[in-house]
Design an enzyme around this catalytic site. Structure first.
Site, PDB file in Angstrom:
ATOM      1  N   MET A 145      47.297  40.000  22.252  1.00  0.00           N
ATOM      2  CA  MET A 145      46.042  40.445  22.856  1.00  0.00           C
ATOM      3  C   MET A 145      45.826  39.773  24.208  1.00  0.00           C
ATOM      4  SD  MET A 145      43.501  41.192  19.709  1.00  0.00           S
ATOM      5  CE  MET A 145      43.016  39.519  19.391  1.00  0.00           C
ATOM      6  N   GLY A 146      46.894  39.242  24.800  1.00  0.00           N
ATOM      7  CA  GLY A 146      46.788  38.639  26.125  1.00  0.00           C
ATOM      8  C   GLY A 146      46.186  37.251  26.070  1.00  0.00           C
ATOM      9  N   HIS A 174      52.294  31.942  22.586  1.00  0.00           N
ATOM     10  CA  HIS A 174      52.880  33.250  22.895  1.00  0.00           C
ATOM     11  C   HIS A 174      54.237  33.078  23.597  1.00  0.00           C
ATOM     12  CE1 HIS A 174      48.401  34.244  23.050  1.00  0.00           C
ATOM     13  NE2 HIS A 174      48.839  35.085  22.138  1.00  0.00           N
ATOM     14  N   LEU A 181      47.551  34.710  27.423  1.00  0.00           N
ATOM     15  CA  LEU A 181      48.770  34.093  26.882  1.00  0.00           C
ATOM     16  C   LEU A 181      48.790  32.583  27.105  1.00  0.00           C
ATOM     17  CD1 LEU A 181      51.488  36.713  27.946  1.00  0.00           C
ATOM     18  CD2 LEU A 181      50.063  36.657  25.882  1.00  0.00           C
ATOM     19  N   SER A 186      44.023  31.585  22.029  1.00  0.00           N
ATOM     20  CA  SER A 186      43.316  32.077  23.214  1.00  0.00           C
ATOM     21  C   SER A 186      41.839  31.691  23.162  1.00  0.00           C
ATOM     22  CB  SER A 186      43.443  33.602  23.296  1.00  0.00           C
ATOM     23  OG  SER A 186      44.809  33.969  23.271  1.00  0.00           O
ATOM     24  N   ARG A 187      41.295  31.559  21.947  1.00  0.00           N
ATOM     25  CA  ARG A 187      39.869  31.227  21.802  1.00  0.00           C
ATOM     26  C   ARG A 187      39.570  29.767  22.146  1.00  0.00           C
ATOM     27  NH1 ARG A 187      40.764  34.903  17.622  1.00  0.00           N
ATOM     28  NH2 ARG A 187      39.414  36.732  17.652  1.00  0.00           N
ATOM     29  N   LYS A 241      50.855  30.909  12.910  1.00  0.00           N
ATOM     30  CA  LYS A 241      49.439  30.568  13.161  1.00  0.00           C
ATOM     31  C   LYS A 241      48.513  31.531  12.424  1.00  0.00           C
ATOM     32  CE  LYS A 241      45.602  29.702  15.649  1.00  0.00           C
ATOM     33  NZ  LYS A 241      45.045  30.969  15.921  1.00  0.00           N
TER      34      LYS A 241
HETATM   35  P1  AMP Z   1      47.181  37.105  19.549  1.00  0.00           P
HETATM   36  O1  AMP Z   1      47.325  37.349  21.018  1.00  0.00           O
HETATM   37  O2  AMP Z   1      46.251  35.982  19.213  1.00  0.00           O
HETATM   38  O3  AMP Z   1      46.918  38.354  18.773  1.00  0.00           O
HETATM   39  O4  AMP Z   1      48.593  36.579  19.050  1.00  0.00           O
HETATM   40  C1  AMP Z   1      49.774  37.295  19.296  1.00  0.00           C
HETATM   41  C2  AMP Z   1      50.895  36.660  18.520  1.00  0.00           C
HETATM   42  O5  AMP Z   1      51.073  35.317  18.925  1.00  0.00           O
HETATM   43  C3  AMP Z   1      50.625  36.628  16.994  1.00  0.00           C
HETATM   44  O6  AMP Z   1      51.830  36.887  16.304  1.00  0.00           O
HETATM   45  C4  AMP Z   1      50.171  35.206  16.793  1.00  0.00           C
HETATM   46  O7  AMP Z   1      50.393  34.729  15.477  1.00  0.00           O
HETATM   47  C5  AMP Z   1      51.032  34.471  17.797  1.00  0.00           C
HETATM   48  N1  AMP Z   1      50.430  33.177  18.132  1.00  0.00           N
HETATM   49  C6  AMP Z   1      49.181  32.934  18.597  1.00  0.00           C
HETATM   50  N2  AMP Z   1      48.972  31.609  18.722  1.00  0.00           N
HETATM   51  C7  AMP Z   1      50.112  30.992  18.326  1.00  0.00           C
HETATM   52  C8  AMP Z   1      50.528  29.632  18.199  1.00  0.00           C
HETATM   53  N3  AMP Z   1      49.736  28.618  18.525  1.00  0.00           N
HETATM   54  N4  AMP Z   1      51.777  29.393  17.742  1.00  0.00           N
HETATM   55  C9  AMP Z   1      52.601  30.399  17.396  1.00  0.00           C
HETATM   56  N5  AMP Z   1      52.280  31.701  17.492  1.00  0.00           N
HETATM   57  C10 AMP Z   1      51.054  31.998  17.943  1.00  0.00           C
END
Ligand code: AMP
Length: 260
Positions: free
Chosen positions: A28-29, A35, A31, A184-185, A147
């Site tokens: 969801m960006g 990511h 990054l 991201s949060r 995560k």
């Molecule tokens: P999101 O952008 O939050 O939807 O995450 C996209 C992908 O990145 C998902 O597969 C998440 O599980 C992974 N992700 C997000 N944060 C982490 C992190 N700290 N370590 C490993 N993978 C992550």
């Protein structure tokens, strides 16, 4: 690096290339290094790397969380370029829903527990968009972070149940030096709360029981949504300064009383 906003040119471009050698990282960006680890793994294991950036409205059960979700497209593209991404798909809002979300993927059991019990409809939104993205990108492998543990397991389950020709690759959680899982949060935490947030994974890892973890977290000023043990994983969700954080860890192994 090619950037696509529309579906037709994306498909035209990808259809001329071998799908088995395509690794895909849906995001969801906003990054961060978590990511980046997924992108680097995909880069190492595939001839072509595709990244999607799409803030998926249906998976947000909280309207404010959606409105406040960080958007950092220029920085995202810079990170993607540096990580060797070949194709970025960043469609406009709701472009993926010509059906206005009338059709959706529902897992009826596991998705209603744990994180799903606290975020009604969340995993319908996740599974639906992941299936749509798999249809459009057509990857041989797709990379997901531990995560989001329940999300990872539901995507694995969907791939198996629907006979999707994609290998789901598990990637370990990337953490900041103080132990907080990158998210991201986290950018929405005040500097003070960002420091305090490290107590979340620490309490989850240290507490001898879920009850003890909840008590320790409450003492530290967190609002606790849940801490639960599932097999050899401990999962939790807390709110700090209006920001919701989730995490999960392998269960701590405590010395048995007789061993002391
Ligand atoms: P999101 O952008 O939050 O939807 O995450 C996209 C992908 O990145 C998902 O597969 C998440 O599980 C992974 N992700 C997000 N944060 C982490 C992190 N700290 N370590 C490993 N993978 C992550």
């Amino acid at each position: 690096m090619k950037i696509f906003h529309e579906i037709a040119p994306l498909r035209a471009h990808l259809s001329a290339r071998p799908r088995a050698q395509r690794g895909f990282v849906p995001t969801m960006g906003a990054l961060h290094a978590g990511h980046r680890a997924l992108l680097e793994r995909a880069r190492a294991e595939n001839g072509e790397v595709a990244l999607s950036i799409y803030v998926n409205r249906p998976q947000f059960n909280d309207a404010g969380d959606f409105t406040n979700y960080p958007v950092t497209l220029d920085a995202d593209l810079e990170m993607a370029r540096a990580a060797g991404v070949d194709v970025v798909f960043a469609p406009p809002p709701e472009a993926l829903y010509p059906d206005a979300y009338r059709y959706r993927v529902t897992e009826t059991t596991y998705a209603r527990t744990q994180e799903g019990a606290h975020r009604p409809g969340h995993f319908d939104g996740v599974l639906t968009v992941v299936l749509k993205l798999f249809q459009l990108i057509d990857p041989g492998r797709a990379y997901f972070g531990e995560k989001d543990w329940q999300q990872l397991r539901l995507v694995e389950g969907m791939a198996e149940a629907l006979f999707l020709p994609v290998e789901i690759v598990r990637c370990p959680t990337v953490r900041a030096e103080d132990g907080l899982a990158l998210s991201s949060r986290n950018a929405r935490l005040s500097p003070e709360d960002r420091k305090r947030a490290a107590a979340f994974p620490a309490a989850m890892a240290r507490a001898a029981s879920t009850e003890a973890a909840v008590e320790a977290l409450r003492k530290d000023g967190f609002t606790v949504e849940y801490v639960l043990d599932d097999g050899d994983r401990r999962l939790g969700a807390v709110v700090l300064g209006g920001v919701r954080l989730i995490d999960n860890l392998p269960l701590p192994s405590f010395p048995s009383p007789s061993a002391t």
